[in-house]
Design a protein around this motif. Sequence first.
Motif, PDB file in Angstrom:
ATOM      1  N   LEU A 207     -90.884 -10.578 -63.358  1.00 52.71           N
ATOM      2  CA  LEU A 207     -89.628 -11.324 -63.472  1.00 52.71           C
ATOM      3  C   LEU A 207     -89.817 -12.673 -64.155  1.00 52.71           C
ATOM      4  O   LEU A 207     -88.844 -13.300 -64.588  1.00 52.71           O
ATOM      5  CB  LEU A 207     -89.026 -11.547 -62.078  1.00 52.71           C
ATOM      6  N   THR A 208     -91.049 -13.141 -64.231  1.00 56.69           N
ATOM      7  CA  THR A 208     -91.373 -14.406 -64.888  1.00 56.69           C
ATOM      8  C   THR A 208     -92.692 -14.247 -65.642  1.00 56.69           C
ATOM      9  O   THR A 208     -93.428 -13.270 -65.443  1.00 56.69           O
ATOM     10  CB  THR A 208     -91.514 -15.549 -63.865  1.00 56.69           C
ATOM     11  N   GLU A 209     -92.999 -15.232 -66.491  1.00 55.66           N
ATOM     12  CA  GLU A 209     -94.260 -15.195 -67.244  1.00 55.66           C
ATOM     13  C   GLU A 209     -95.458 -15.321 -66.310  1.00 55.66           C
ATOM     14  O   GLU A 209     -96.458 -14.647 -66.465  1.00 55.66           O
ATOM     15  CB  GLU A 209     -94.280 -16.327 -68.283  1.00 55.66           C
ATOM     16  N   GLY A 210     -95.360 -16.212 -65.338  1.00 55.59           N
ATOM     17  CA  GLY A 210     -96.448 -16.391 -64.382  1.00 55.59           C
ATOM     18  C   GLY A 210     -96.096 -15.821 -63.028  1.00 55.59           C
ATOM     19  O   GLY A 210     -95.300 -14.889 -62.909  1.00 55.59           O
ATOM     20  N   LYS A 211     -96.680 -16.399 -62.007  1.00 56.11           N
ATOM     21  CA  LYS A 211     -96.402 -15.971 -60.637  1.00 56.11           C
ATOM     22  C   LYS A 211     -95.031 -16.497 -60.191  1.00 56.11           C
ATOM     23  O   LYS A 211     -94.611 -17.583 -60.588  1.00 56.11           O
ATOM     24  CB  LYS A 211     -97.483 -16.477 -59.677  1.00 56.11           C
ATOM     25  N   LEU A 212     -94.352 -15.731 -59.354  1.00 58.21           N
ATOM     26  CA  LEU A 212     -93.062 -16.133 -58.800  1.00 58.21           C
ATOM     27  C   LEU A 212     -93.189 -16.223 -57.287  1.00 58.21           C
ATOM     28  O   LEU A 212     -93.423 -15.217 -56.615  1.00 58.21           O
ATOM     29  CB  LEU A 212     -91.968 -15.132 -59.184  1.00 58.21           C
ATOM     30  N   MET A 213     -93.030 -17.436 -56.760  1.00 59.20           N
ATOM     31  CA  MET A 213     -93.111 -17.640 -55.323  1.00 59.20           C
ATOM     32  C   MET A 213     -91.724 -17.419 -54.711  1.00 59.20           C
ATOM     33  O   MET A 213     -90.768 -18.122 -55.041  1.00 59.20           O
ATOM     34  CB  MET A 213     -93.616 -19.049 -55.005  1.00 59.20           C
ATOM     35  N   MET A 214     -91.612 -16.453 -53.831  1.00 59.58           N
ATOM     36  CA  MET A 214     -90.327 -16.014 -53.296  1.00 59.58           C
ATOM     37  C   MET A 214     -90.391 -15.943 -51.778  1.00 59.58           C
ATOM     38  O   MET A 214     -91.440 -15.679 -51.193  1.00 59.58           O
ATOM     39  CB  MET A 214     -90.013 -14.615 -53.872  1.00 59.58           C
ATOM     40  N   VAL A 215     -89.240 -16.175 -51.132  1.00 57.81           N
ATOM     41  CA  VAL A 215     -89.139 -15.999 -49.679  1.00 57.81           C
ATOM     42  C   VAL A 215     -88.015 -15.011 -49.391  1.00 57.81           C
ATOM     43  O   VAL A 215     -86.939 -15.096 -49.989  1.00 57.81           O
ATOM     44  CB  VAL A 215     -88.915 -17.342 -48.946  1.00 57.81           C
ATOM     45  N   TYR A 216     -88.284 -14.072 -48.511  1.00 62.12           N
ATOM     46  CA  TYR A 216     -87.274 -13.096 -48.096  1.00 62.12           C
ATOM     47  C   TYR A 216     -86.664 -13.565 -46.790  1.00 62.12           C
ATOM     48  O   TYR A 216     -87.371 -13.900 -45.840  1.00 62.12           O
ATOM     49  CB  TYR A 216     -87.899 -11.711 -47.923  1.00 62.12           C
TER      50      TYR A 216
END
Length: 447
Positions: A327-336
């Motif tokens: 979803l992004t070029e690098g890492k995507l930090m997400m919270v559910y």
Amino acid sequence: MQTEQINLTPKIEPNISGFDDKNPPPKELIDACVHCGFCLSTCPSYRVIGKEMDSPRGRIYLMNAIEQGEAAIDETTSQHFDSCLGCLACVSTCPSGVQYDQLIAKTRPQVERNQPRTLKDKIIRSLIFNIFPYPQRLQIFLPLLWLYQKLGIQKLIRATGLFKKFFPRLAAMDSILPEITLKKSQTFPDIIPCQGTKRYRVGMILGCVQRLFFSPVNEATARVLTVNGCEVVIPKTQGCCAALPEHQGQEEQAQTLAKQMIDSFAETDVDYIIINAAGCGHTLKEYGHILADDPDYREKAKQFSEKVKDVQEFLAEVGLTAPLNPLTEGKLMMVYQDACHLLHGQKISLQPRQLLQKIPGIILKEPVDAALCCGSAGVYNMLQPEVAEELGQQKVNNLLNTGATLIASANPGCSLQIKKHLRLQGKEITLMHPIELLDYSIRGIQL
């Protein structure tokens, strides 16, 4: 001389229950509670209000007292039942397996029948239950709400604080109102063919608030299902799932809406019925209880509920066949964010996390107090705005403290509540439904 016999046995008065005869909370379910107190720490209303009677254990005490005729359904007792969010966290934590969900579901209609509401309460409840469960009626108000926002009236009223001072419940409704657009939501065909090999034929429920304010979620759901081998059936006759009235004790309305939903899918011959809103999903799976006393729909309701699957539950079970992209070029930090009626009501927690972690580059963070209700709870944040306000603030603080740059939320009510408190804190963080993220990933769209 004949002596008079005196009966010294005390006269026992027959027990007169404070509940009426129509489906009172069963005594055996009330007696299952051993009053251990494990529920107290997980109960959001008890955390905020701090009173025993506003906890599951306290409410069961009240139910027992009413059942024994020692208390009545009146203004005092009903306020404690009204303070319950129905989040069902107590059901998850109870070591004795007390079915508090069934107890509160039986008690709320008793309150509605036997305790007169104040005029203000009647007006706000009438507004909610005569508009929100009916998308066609709600649609009529959208142009007016659009003007209300575009002409700056909403900003002016919020700035003056008049609503909050004189009409706190209307202020609560206004505070969660999303940005209104006059763009028509997508009209779905009755049947959407699958892409590739057909694996399943599934029905899809559009919801009420979901179809008007979160139409992109429905569009993403249809795309993800079809690209993963599902033929999708969307009956035009479907209406509200009955969640809003059911959660607030509006028994007859809930039963009518449930029967309409069952009839809509009666001839569709689907393998599963898919829903993408947590609160709706829990109610759809409860149709067997809601219509248990209806001889014409009892079995139909059970069969219908057996087919209902949350979209994340379904996809985790059958597996994804479409490839996923970052979803992004690098890492995507997400919270559910766990919606209560998924986590506690349907016992769905791992499946959404499993699906999200399949997307390349996702780092999934876990918030403190993940199981705590956000305060939305259907229409609770409109009926009990003070308690909901504190819970919403706590929830958003916990989500922000993870350092995540994106929040995934699988329920429209939760999403509106969280967006409100993000706005109040001046935070610009993207919030999306997990199914939208899967859709973006499948289509190769980056955030």
